[in-house]
Write a protein that holds these residues in place. Structure first.
Motif, PDB file in Angstrom:
ATOM      1  N   UNK A 224       0.823  -1.210   0.000  1.00  0.00           N
ATOM      2  CA  UNK A 224       0.000   0.000   0.000  1.00  0.00           C
ATOM      3  C   UNK A 224       0.860   1.264   0.000  1.00  0.00           C
ATOM      4  N   UNK A 225       1.899   1.282   0.829  1.00  0.00           N
ATOM      5  CA  UNK A 225       2.774   2.452   0.890  1.00  0.00           C
ATOM      6  C   UNK A 225       3.558   2.629  -0.405  1.00  0.00           C
ATOM      7  N   UNK A 226       4.002   1.518  -0.969  1.00  0.00           N
ATOM      8  CA  UNK A 226       4.751   1.573  -2.229  1.00  0.00           C
ATOM      9  C   UNK A 226       3.874   2.100  -3.354  1.00  0.00           C
ATOM     10  N   UNK A 227       2.625   1.660  -3.390  1.00  0.00           N
ATOM     11  CA  UNK A 227       1.694   2.128  -4.412  1.00  0.00           C
ATOM     12  C   UNK A 227       1.370   3.611  -4.240  1.00  0.00           C
ATOM     13  N   UNK A 228       1.161   4.033  -2.999  1.00  0.00           N
ATOM     14  CA  UNK A 228       0.750   5.417  -2.762  1.00  0.00           C
ATOM     15  C   UNK A 228       1.878   6.416  -2.975  1.00  0.00           C
ATOM     16  N   UNK A 240      13.251  -0.223  -2.109  1.00  0.00           N
ATOM     17  CA  UNK A 240      12.903   1.019  -1.411  1.00  0.00           C
ATOM     18  C   UNK A 240      13.262   0.914   0.065  1.00  0.00           C
ATOM     19  N   UNK A 241      12.935  -0.226   0.669  1.00  0.00           N
ATOM     20  CA  UNK A 241      13.259  -0.428   2.086  1.00  0.00           C
ATOM     21  C   UNK A 241      14.768  -0.345   2.321  1.00  0.00           C
ATOM     22  N   UNK A 242      15.557  -0.828   1.376  1.00  0.00           N
ATOM     23  CA  UNK A 242      17.017  -0.775   1.515  1.00  0.00           C
ATOM     24  C   UNK A 242      17.503   0.670   1.551  1.00  0.00           C
ATOM     25  N   UNK A 243      16.843   1.559   0.829  1.00  0.00           N
ATOM     26  CA  UNK A 243      17.257   2.969   0.797  1.00  0.00           C
ATOM     27  C   UNK A 243      16.816   3.718   2.048  1.00  0.00           C
ATOM     28  N   UNK A 244      15.806   3.186   2.710  1.00  0.00           N
ATOM     29  CA  UNK A 244      15.258   3.868   3.867  1.00  0.00           C
ATOM     30  C   UNK A 244      15.905   3.431   5.171  1.00  0.00           C
ATOM     31  N   UNK A 245      15.484   4.095   6.236  1.00  0.00           N
ATOM     32  CA  UNK A 245      15.949   3.797   7.591  1.00  0.00           C
ATOM     33  C   UNK A 245      14.744   3.539   8.483  1.00  0.00           C
ATOM     34  N   UNK A 290       6.894  11.220   8.485  1.00  0.00           N
ATOM     35  CA  UNK A 290       7.975  10.301   8.157  1.00  0.00           C
ATOM     36  C   UNK A 290       8.225  10.267   6.649  1.00  0.00           C
ATOM     37  N   UNK A 291       9.488  10.241   6.267  1.00  0.00           N
ATOM     38  CA  UNK A 291       9.869  10.163   4.862  1.00  0.00           C
ATOM     39  C   UNK A 291       9.348   8.859   4.243  1.00  0.00           C
ATOM     40  N   UNK A 292       8.831   8.910   3.001  1.00  0.00           N
ATOM     41  CA  UNK A 292       8.253   7.709   2.396  1.00  0.00           C
ATOM     42  C   UNK A 292       9.201   6.502   2.349  1.00  0.00           C
ATOM     43  N   UNK A 293      10.480   6.719   2.043  1.00  0.00           N
ATOM     44  CA  UNK A 293      11.416   5.595   2.023  1.00  0.00           C
ATOM     45  C   UNK A 293      11.595   5.016   3.424  1.00  0.00           C
TER      46      UNK A 293
END
Length: 399
Positions: A224-228, A240-245, A290-293
């Protein structure tokens, strides 16, 4: 005797059946079609996955299904229409797969259709006195049978709720039948939209009991978050999760939901775990910006931690081997976190003891259908062999 009943009897008496299992999960990405050869019934059941394919839904069809799925208010006209339409659509996808495999419909003994869950409502969620556990799937099996010309068994979850169960997870009935090992304690973990597992103590382990439970979100919140925020269907390879914290404050706020404190076993669905739920809890915790990533990374960690927290509740001194199936097996971020959080357990693909992990749930329903046709049913209580047995599914004749 009615000719359809005669046909049903002939199929039920076969020692080996060719059954197509259908599964469409809460991710709404498409229809899993598993062509299975099933021998025997009950404790003598053996299954071979002969063919498997996922027929992806078009963007338009996915949008139509999303509009009526896991929401409190919707158009009853659309629900009524899509119940019949989806049955026809699934039937056409089966016909398409059979043509691609060069297999005649007459070679198939029956279809086992899970349908599409549009609302799941166990008592722990609705909390209405005097009201039963409830769940609703669309994709009418009569329409599948007429479209394909193949005997179809559907509405598997309804019998479970009628017998007092929550209608989910259904995998335990087959997991304990086929995958209980003599010496190895096992956890069969399925990471679909919602994550669930079956803990199977070894036959020589008299200290533990079989348990099957949902754990909470699997892929659903990540998707859902990836789509939005990224206009992608899912976080492929966890990129995407790898780029985020991971935001630990946000994660703790989400994990504070009362669902995670409820005792096992339990069920749930996107009716609870959705972005509205995320936004509400993060706003309350003061981390709404919170930042999307970072959000995708945090939701991925939520999946991993709530899965492993639940598994830890059933572990004993003999640490189990964990076999993973479902779409989540393709997310290396979630997979690796699960492995790290359960260092005393071996973790691998379900394929090591079965078959293609993406096909597992579709195969499950093929076996449930086989038992309905030729078996004595499943015990409602895995730990009490004297408990009542039930057969799943409603039979739809093609004529």
């Amino acid at each position: 005797m009615n000719s359809s009943i005669i046909q049903l009897k002939e199929i039920a008496q076969k020692s080996t059946k060719t059954i197509i299992g259908l599964m469409s999960g809460t991710s709404l990405d498409g229809l899993d079609i598993a062509l299975c050869e099933v021998q025997g019934a009950g404790q003598s059941t053996e299954v071979t996955l002969k063919k498997f394919i996922t027929k992806l839904y078009t963007a338009q069809n996915k949008k139509r299904l999303n509009a009526i799925s896991s929401i409190n208010e919707t158009s009853m006209e659309e629900v009524c229409l899509l119940h019949s339409w989806l049955g026809n659509y699934h039937g056409k996808l089966v016909n398409e797969a059979l043509r691609e495999w060069d297999i005649a419909p007459s070679d198939i003994d029956c279809i086992a259709s899970h349908g599409q869950t549009i609302y799941h409502l166990p008592k722990i969620q609705h909390r209405q006195e005097g009201m039963p556990n409830s769940t609703l799937q669309i994709g009418d099996s009569d329409h599948i049978a007429r479209t394909t010309g193949i005997l179809t068994i559907g509405d598997f979850r309804q019998k479970h709720t009628a017998a007092g169960g929550e209608g989910a997870p259904m995998v335990s009935f087959v997991d304990r039948l086929l995958y209980t090992h003599h010496t190895e304690n096992r956890v069969l973990l399925n990471i679909g939209g919602i994550a669930n597992f079956t803990y199977l103590p070894a036959r020589n382990n008299n200290q533990s009991e079989t348990i099957t439970t949902d754990t909470g979100p699997g892929n659903t919140l990540i998707d859902m978050a990836t789509q939005q925020y990224f206009a992608k269907e899912y976080d492929k390879d966890g990129a995407i999760a790898k780029r985020g914290t991971v935001n630990r404050k946000a994660l703790n706020a989400l994990k504070a939901d009362p669902y995670f404190k409820k005792p096992l076993p339990k069920t749930t669905g996107p009716e609870l775990f959705n972005l509205t739920w995320v936004d509400r809890l993060l706003y309350k915790a003061g981390v709404a910006d919170i930042d999307p990533e970072n959000l995708v990374a945090t939701l991925s960690r939520l999946t991993a931690e709530t899965i492993t927290d639940s598994i830890k509740k059933v572990l004993d001194e003999q640490q189990p081997a964990i076999y993973i199936s479902g779409g989540g097996i393709h997310n290396p971020v979630v997979y690796n976190w699960i492995t790290e959080l359960l260092p005393s357990c071996s973790t691998s693909s379900f394929e090591n003891i079965g078959f293609n992990p993406d096909a597992k749930e579709a195969v499950i329903f093929a076996i449930l259908a086989n038992e309905t046709l030729s078996g004595k049913g499943f015990s409602l209580d895995a730990n009490n062999p004297d408990s009542p047995t039930i057969n799943f599914g409603k039979i739809s004749f093609p004529t």
